[in-house]
Design a protein around this motif. Structure first.
Motif, mmCIF file in Angstrom:
data_model
loop_
_atom_site.group_PDB
_atom_site.id
_atom_site.type_symbol
_atom_site.label_atom_id
_atom_site.label_comp_id
_atom_site.label_asym_id
_atom_site.label_seq_id
_atom_site.Cartn_x
_atom_site.Cartn_y
_atom_site.Cartn_z
ATOM 1 N N SER A 183 27.887 12.521 64.281
ATOM 2 C CA SER A 183 27.739 12.031 62.909
ATOM 3 C C SER A 183 28.135 13.103 61.896
ATOM 4 C CB SER A 183 26.300 11.571 62.662
ATOM 5 O OG SER A 183 26.180 10.972 61.387
ATOM 6 N N ARG A 184 27.747 14.351 62.147
ATOM 7 C CA ARG A 184 28.138 15.440 61.247
ATOM 8 C C ARG A 184 29.656 15.561 61.190
ATOM 9 N NH1 ARG A 184 27.211 17.013 56.989
ATOM 10 N NH2 ARG A 184 24.981 17.203 57.526
ATOM 11 N N TRP A 185 30.314 15.520 62.341
ATOM 12 C CA TRP A 185 31.775 15.597 62.371
ATOM 13 C C TRP A 185 32.391 14.430 61.614
ATOM 14 C CZ3 TRP A 185 35.134 11.927 64.317
ATOM 15 C CH2 TRP A 185 36.482 12.311 64.377
ATOM 16 N N ALA A 186 31.856 13.224 61.843
ATOM 17 C CA ALA A 186 32.414 12.036 61.202
ATOM 18 C C ALA A 186 32.287 12.103 59.681
ATOM 19 C CB ALA A 186 31.721 10.790 61.739
ATOM 20 N N HIS A 187 31.150 12.558 59.203
ATOM 21 C CA HIS A 187 30.993 12.661 57.756
ATOM 22 C C HIS A 187 31.873 13.755 57.164
ATOM 23 C CE1 HIS A 187 27.527 9.989 58.340
ATOM 24 N NE2 HIS A 187 27.612 9.758 57.046
ATOM 25 N N TRP B 2 33.565 13.705 73.078
ATOM 26 C CA TRP B 2 33.542 14.520 74.286
ATOM 27 C C TRP B 2 34.044 15.934 74.001
ATOM 28 C CZ3 TRP B 2 38.352 16.183 76.347
ATOM 29 C CH2 TRP B 2 39.475 15.594 75.751
ATOM 30 N N GLY B 3 33.677 16.826 74.932
ATOM 31 C CA GLY B 3 34.158 18.193 74.817
ATOM 32 C C GLY B 3 33.066 19.214 75.076
ATOM 33 N N LYS C 249 34.634 26.764 73.158
ATOM 34 C CA LYS C 249 33.255 26.596 72.714
ATOM 35 C C LYS C 249 33.202 25.944 71.333
ATOM 36 C CE LYS C 249 28.893 29.068 72.072
ATOM 37 N NZ LYS C 249 28.200 30.377 72.140
ATOM 38 N N GLY C 250 32.431 24.857 71.265
ATOM 39 C CA GLY C 250 32.249 24.151 70.001
ATOM 40 C C GLY C 250 33.265 23.058 69.727
ATOM 41 N N GLU C 251 34.334 22.973 70.526
ATOM 42 C CA GLU C 251 35.370 21.972 70.254
ATOM 43 C C GLU C 251 35.034 20.640 70.929
ATOM 44 O OE1 GLU C 251 40.067 21.012 71.193
ATOM 45 O OE2 GLU C 251 39.418 23.107 71.046
ATOM 46 N N LYS C 252 35.007 19.593 70.137
ATOM 47 C CA LYS C 252 34.829 18.235 70.646
ATOM 48 C C LYS C 252 35.897 17.333 70.048
ATOM 49 C CE LYS C 252 29.802 18.469 71.390
ATOM 50 N NZ LYS C 252 29.568 19.811 70.818
ATOM 51 N N ARG C 253 36.124 16.201 70.700
ATOM 52 C CA ARG C 253 37.165 15.267 70.262
ATOM 53 C C ARG C 253 36.626 13.842 70.287
ATOM 54 N NH1 ARG C 253 41.974 17.764 74.140
ATOM 55 N NH2 ARG C 253 41.947 19.869 73.225
ATOM 56 N N GLY D 211 41.821 10.575 68.396
ATOM 57 C CA GLY D 211 42.709 10.417 69.539
ATOM 58 C C GLY D 211 42.493 9.079 70.233
ATOM 59 N N LEU D 212 43.112 8.915 71.388
ATOM 60 C CA LEU D 212 42.977 7.724 72.218
ATOM 61 C C LEU D 212 42.670 8.146 73.649
ATOM 62 C CD1 LEU D 212 46.085 5.628 71.083
ATOM 63 C CD2 LEU D 212 43.690 5.030 70.663
ATOM 64 N N VAL D 213 41.942 7.313 74.363
ATOM 65 C CA VAL D 213 41.784 7.579 75.794
ATOM 66 C C VAL D 213 43.151 7.412 76.462
ATOM 67 C CG1 VAL D 213 39.349 6.933 75.908
ATOM 68 C CG2 VAL D 213 41.093 5.164 76.181
ATOM 69 N N PRO D 214 43.496 8.259 77.427
ATOM 70 C CA PRO D 214 44.830 8.203 78.033
ATOM 71 C C PRO D 214 45.047 6.935 78.864
ATOM 72 C CG PRO D 214 43.801 10.343 78.388
ATOM 73 C CD PRO D 214 42.728 9.433 77.883
#
Length: 203
Positions: free
Chosen positions: A57-61, A80-81, A92-96, A134-137
Motif C-alpha cells: 500500500s505504501r508503494w502504491a500510494h 513480490w521480491g 534488498k528492499g526491491e519489490k515488484r 509489470g506482468l507475470v511472464p
C-alpha cells in the motif's frame, strides 16, 4: 417469489489457454473508482500505508498518479521480491508488482497487440501499462488440447524463473482458460499437499 437463477453456460474445452509463471509473493490489488477513488488491497482485506501487507500500500500510494492511469476497475496482481516469500534474489528492499491480466495489457515501451475477439469485425488493442507495473511472464499460449503442461514445467525447472532471470527455484505455473475465465495452478514442488501445509502468509 424467489428470483429465478438459470444454469450458467458451460465453456467449450477446446479453446485458448494462457500459461503464466506463478510468482511466489503476496496477492495484491489496485482499485480505481469511476470517481477517482483509489484503494489498495490484499487477497483478504483493504490495506493502507499504516495497516499494510509487505509494504504494497505504501508503494502504491507513492506511485498513485501512475497507477490511476490503469483506469476504473480492480487490477489484480502479485507483489513480490526482497523480504517476501522466495525473494527471487532481488536486491534488498526491491519489490515488484506484476499484473495477472496478460491479455489486456502490454508493458511500457512495448507495442500493443490486437486482442482476439469472438467477432473479427471488432478490433480491440491492448492497453499500455505505466512504467512502475509489470506482468507475470507468459510461458505458453494455445489451444487447451495442445498443452503439454509437463513440458512447460520441465522447461521452467531447467531454465529458472522468467520473472527474475537467474533465479532457479521458480514456484510453478497458472493455466488460464480464456473462454471459461478460470485459472488452475500447479507448483513444481509439493503440488499434492494442501496449501495450509505449504504456506504461511497473507494471501
Amino acid at each position: 417469489m424467489t428470483e429465478f437463477t438459470g444454469f450458467p453456460k458451460i465453456a467449450r474445452y477446446s479453446r485458448d489457454v494462457i500459461v503464466t509463471e506463478k510468482i511466489d509473493g503476496t496477492n495484491a490489488q489496485i482499485f480505481v473508482g469511476e470517481d477517482g477513488e483509489f484503494l489498495t488491497g490484499s487477497r483478504k482485506r483493504w490495506i493502507t500505508p499504516d495497516q499494510d501487507n509487505y509494504g504494497f500500500s505504501r508503494w502504491a500510494h507513492d506511485h498513485k498518479e501512475e497507477l490511476l492511469t490503469l483506469g476504473p476497475g480492480r487490477h489484480f496482481g502479485e507483489w513480490w521480491g526482497s523480504g517476501c516469500q522466495r525473494g527471487y534474489d532481488l536486491p534488498k528492499g526491491e519489490k515488484r508488482f506484476s499484473l495477472f491480466n496478460v491479455a489486456r495489457w502490454c508493458l511500457h515501451g512495448e507495442t500493443p497487440k490486437q486482442i482476439p475477439t469472438a467477432d473479427p469485425r471488432i478490433v480491440k488493442m491492448q492497453d499500455v501499462l505505466p512504467p512502475c507495473v509489470g506482468l507475470v511472464p507468459v510461458l505458453w499460449r494455445g489451444r487447451f488440447d495442445d498443452l503439454d503442461l509437463d513440458a512447460v514445467l520441465a522447461d521452467l525447472r531447467k531454465h529458472g524463473s522468467r520473472a527474475a532471470n537467474g533465479f532457479m527455484r521458480p514456484e510453478g505455473v497458472v493455466v488460464f482458460h480464456v473462454a471459461g475465465c478460470v485459472g488452475f495452478k500447479k507448483t513444481i514442488e509439493k503440488d499434492d499437499e494442501p496449501k495450509a501445509r505449504t504456506a504461511n502468509k497473507e494471501v
